[in-house]
Design a protein around this motif. Sequence first.
Motif, PDB file in Angstrom:
ATOM      1  N   THR A   1      -9.117  -3.562   9.128  1.00 18.21           N
ATOM      2  CA  THR A   1      -7.886  -4.316   8.668  1.00 18.21           C
ATOM      3  C   THR A   1      -7.076  -4.558   9.613  1.00 18.21           C
ATOM      4  OG1 THR A   1      -9.085  -4.100   6.473  1.00 18.21           O
ATOM      5  CG2 THR A   1      -6.821  -5.321   6.227  1.00 18.21           C
TER       6      THR A   1
ATOM      7  N   ASP B   1      -9.124   1.335  12.324  1.00 16.80           N
ATOM      8  CA  ASP B   1      -9.093   0.932  10.873  1.00 16.80           C
ATOM      9  C   ASP B   1      -9.911  -1.266  11.444  1.00 16.80           C
ATOM     10  OD1 ASP B   1      -8.184   1.647   8.023  1.00 16.80           O
ATOM     11  OD2 ASP B   1      -8.215  -0.374   8.352  1.00 16.80           O
TER      12      ASP B   1
ATOM     13  N   GLY C   1     -10.410   5.202   9.706  1.00 17.98           N
ATOM     14  CA  GLY C   1      -9.919   4.863   8.691  1.00 17.98           C
ATOM     15  C   GLY C   1      -8.196   4.167   8.287  1.00 17.98           C
TER      16      GLY C   1
ATOM     17  N   HIS D   1      -9.969  10.576   5.953  1.00 21.98           N
ATOM     18  CA  HIS D   1      -8.856  10.235   4.036  1.00 21.98           C
ATOM     19  C   HIS D   1      -8.654   8.939   4.525  1.00 21.98           C
ATOM     20  CE1 HIS D   1      -5.105  14.160   5.955  1.00 21.98           C
ATOM     21  NE2 HIS D   1      -6.931  13.985   5.633  1.00 21.98           N
TER      22      HIS D   1
ATOM     23  N   ASP E   1     -15.170  -0.974  13.233  1.00 22.03           N
ATOM     24  CA  ASP E   1     -15.811  -0.186  12.039  1.00 22.03           C
ATOM     25  C   ASP E   1     -15.931   1.562  11.592  1.00 22.03           C
ATOM     26  OD1 ASP E   1     -17.597  -0.713  10.155  1.00 22.03           O
ATOM     27  OD2 ASP E   1     -18.807  -1.896  10.497  1.00 22.03           O
ATOM     28  N   ALA E   2     -15.711   1.841  10.411  1.00 19.89           N
ATOM     29  CA  ALA E   2     -16.338   2.964  10.727  1.00 19.89           C
ATOM     30  C   ALA E   2     -17.258   3.189  10.691  1.00 19.89           C
ATOM     31  CB  ALA E   2     -15.913   3.542   8.899  1.00 19.89           C
TER      32      ALA E   2
ATOM     33  N   TYR F   1       1.007  -1.140   0.039  1.00 18.50           N
ATOM     34  CA  TYR F   1       0.050  -0.044   0.075  1.00 18.50           C
ATOM     35  C   TYR F   1       0.370   1.254   0.098  1.00 18.50           C
ATOM     36  CZ  TYR F   1      -3.476   3.543   1.797  1.00 18.50           C
ATOM     37  OH  TYR F   1      -3.910   4.552   1.622  1.00 18.50           O
TER      38      TYR F   1
HETATM   39  C1  LIG Z   1      -7.532   3.380   1.143  1.00 18.22           C
HETATM   40  S1  LIG Z   1      -7.498   2.800   2.530  1.00 18.22           S
HETATM   41  C2  LIG Z   1      -7.509   4.432   2.953  1.00 18.22           C
HETATM   42  C3  LIG Z   1      -6.228   4.325   4.688  1.00 18.22           C
HETATM   43  C4  LIG Z   1      -5.854   5.877   4.794  1.00 18.22           C
HETATM   44  N1  LIG Z   1      -6.794   6.106   5.454  1.00 18.22           N
HETATM   45  C5  LIG Z   1      -4.980   6.532   4.145  1.00 18.22           C
HETATM   46  O1  LIG Z   1      -5.270   7.333   3.745  1.00 18.22           O
HETATM   47  O2  LIG Z   1      -4.083   5.777   3.725  1.00 18.22           O
HETATM   48  C6  LIG Z   1      -8.717   2.391   3.067  1.00 18.22           C
HETATM   49  C7  LIG Z   1      -8.705   2.000   4.466  1.00 18.22           C
HETATM   50  O3  LIG Z   1      -9.777   1.587   4.812  1.00 18.22           O
HETATM   51  C8  LIG Z   1      -9.988   0.184   6.234  1.00 18.22           C
HETATM   52  N2  LIG Z   1     -11.423   0.009   5.583  1.00 18.22           N
HETATM   53  C9  LIG Z   1     -12.352  -0.049   4.704  1.00 18.22           C
HETATM   54  N3  LIG Z   1     -13.626  -0.632   5.606  1.00 18.22           N
HETATM   55  C10 LIG Z   1     -13.410  -0.144   6.833  1.00 18.22           C
HETATM   56  C11 LIG Z   1     -14.487  -0.665   8.048  1.00 18.22           C
HETATM   57  N4  LIG Z   1     -16.245  -0.317   7.480  1.00 18.22           N
HETATM   58  N5  LIG Z   1     -14.343   0.527   9.246  1.00 18.22           N
HETATM   59  C12 LIG Z   1     -12.965   1.041   8.842  1.00 18.22           C
HETATM   60  N6  LIG Z   1     -12.039   0.988   8.128  1.00 18.22           N
HETATM   61  C13 LIG Z   1     -12.127   0.077   7.274  1.00 18.22           C
HETATM   62  C14 LIG Z   1      -9.234  -0.483   4.717  1.00 18.22           C
HETATM   63  O4  LIG Z   1      -8.518  -1.462   5.673  1.00 18.22           O
HETATM   64  C15 LIG Z   1      -7.879   0.290   4.399  1.00 18.22           C
HETATM   65  O5  LIG Z   1      -6.795   0.215   5.780  1.00 18.22           O
END
Ligand SMILES: C[S@@+](CC[C@H](N)C(=O)[O-])C[C@H]1O[C@@H](n2cnc3c(N)ncnc32)[C@H](O)[C@@H]1O
Length: 199
Positions: A67, A65, A45, A106, A89-90, A14
Amino acid sequence: MSLRHSYTLIAPIYDLFINAATRQVRKNSLRALGDVQGQTILIDGIGSGLDIPFLPQGALYIGVDYTPAMLQRAIKKSVGKSVTLHVGDAMALPYPDGAFDAIIMHLILAVVPRPERALLEAARVLKPGGRILILDKFLHRGQRAPLRRLLSPLLGRAVTRTDVVFEDVLAACPQLTVVSDTPALGQGWFRHIAVEKTL
Ligand SMILES: C[S@@+](CC[C@H](N)C(=O)[O-])C[C@H]1O[C@@H](n2cnc3c(N)ncnc32)[C@H](O)[C@@H]1O
């Protein structure tokens, strides 16, 4: 495949793909936090923690987050910083109402399957008068973007939706008011949006 599975696979690479491309817009977004002395701030997240190096000192930060594999990367970046990490979970945040002075979102609103639910949850755990700093990709109402709309059901299951209209998400959250909305990247596809909890 669930989002958690995808991000578990993506976690090792990532930063390689996302860090350089987003570093400057992250800095720009986080500058809007201003003086954070004594505040409690949620990083919703938080992923691999790419925001952590740019967080202003003086606040207590909570990163959440879904994951664990992404959070493992964030743990390394949070050494020596006032950042606490939780799996959660968000769309159903494990925090009480009004717990945070500010929230950073973000690249999360367009990722979750129900962005309205995630924004409502952020509004719930935010103090009145607090701000949410959003950085993400959104379509405008009425924008055609046929490819993005076509691919979104597929991409949305694996990585991110590409058809989210911010104004539609906001309409579900009457307690939030837009304070600023400016282009960030990709000719305005990615936007910096700050909203304030006014009710
Ligand atoms: C595109 S990444 C962004 C990560 C970070 N915010 C950044 O700016 O780099 C999306 C993140 O959302 C997390 N994610 C996905 N579904 C989620 C949920 N329901 N609740 C919390 N996090 C979640 C994923 O695990 C991942 O780490």
